[in-house]
Write a protein that holds these residues in place. Structure first.
Motif, PDB file in Angstrom:
ATOM      1  N   GLU A  47       0.823  -1.201   0.000  1.00  0.00           N
ATOM      2  CA  GLU A  47       0.000   0.000   0.000  1.00  0.00           C
ATOM      3  C   GLU A  47       0.865   1.263   0.000  1.00  0.00           C
ATOM      4  N   PHE A  48       2.024   1.188   0.636  1.00  0.00           N
ATOM      5  CA  PHE A  48       2.945   2.318   0.722  1.00  0.00           C
ATOM      6  C   PHE A  48       4.341   1.896   0.297  1.00  0.00           C
ATOM      7  N   VAL A 101       4.923   6.889   1.288  1.00  0.00           N
ATOM      8  CA  VAL A 101       4.319   7.485   0.098  1.00  0.00           C
ATOM      9  C   VAL A 101       3.366   6.447  -0.484  1.00  0.00           C
ATOM     10  N   PRO A 102       2.123   6.820  -0.801  1.00  0.00           N
ATOM     11  CA  PRO A 102       1.189   5.854  -1.382  1.00  0.00           C
ATOM     12  C   PRO A 102       1.741   5.264  -2.683  1.00  0.00           C
ATOM     13  N   GLY A 155       5.643   4.838 -10.042  1.00  0.00           N
ATOM     14  CA  GLY A 155       5.683   3.992 -11.225  1.00  0.00           C
ATOM     15  C   GLY A 155       5.436   4.805 -12.478  1.00  0.00           C
ATOM     16  N   GLY A 156       5.168   4.124 -13.563  1.00  0.00           N
ATOM     17  CA  GLY A 156       4.937   4.813 -14.827  1.00  0.00           C
ATOM     18  C   GLY A 156       6.208   5.460 -15.346  1.00  0.00           C
ATOM     19  N   ALA A 162       7.452  15.240  -4.729  1.00  0.00           N
ATOM     20  CA  ALA A 162       6.391  16.240  -4.574  1.00  0.00           C
ATOM     21  C   ALA A 162       5.508  15.918  -3.376  1.00  0.00           C
ATOM     22  N   PHE A 163       5.194  14.648  -3.172  1.00  0.00           N
ATOM     23  CA  PHE A 163       4.360  14.237  -2.043  1.00  0.00           C
ATOM     24  C   PHE A 163       5.053  14.553  -0.720  1.00  0.00           C
TER      25      PHE A 163
END
Length: 78
Positions: free
Chosen positions: A12-13, A31-32, A37-38, A47-48
């Motif tokens: 999840e994180f 971080v979630p 990814g991607g 940024a988070f």
């Protein structure tokens, strides 16, 4: 009271160690996983975490520190 086994979903994180410009370090920042990814890889984590730091700085009255680098916990270096 302890949690029952299996109630915390795995993956999840993602966890990151954050290194700041003043050479301080914060470990295991969560971080979630859905943000990562991607094509951007781990860059959305920056940024988070910066947003989290900004909120913490507002509450504490101290300025937020600049992030020097991030390292994902548990990933071997190349």
């Amino acid at each position: 009271m302890a949690k029952k086994p299996g109630t915390n979903p795995k993956g999840e994180f993602a966890f990151f160690n954050v290194f700041y410009e003043d050479d301080s370090q914060r470990s295991n920042r969560r971080v979630p996983s859905e943000l990562l990814g991607g094509l951007d890889g781990d860059e959305p984590a920056r940024a988070f975490i910066m947003e989290q730091d900004r909120e913490i700085a507002e509450k504490s009255g101290k300025p937020a520190l600049e992030i020097k680098r991030l390292e994902r916990v548990g990933v071997k270096k190349k």
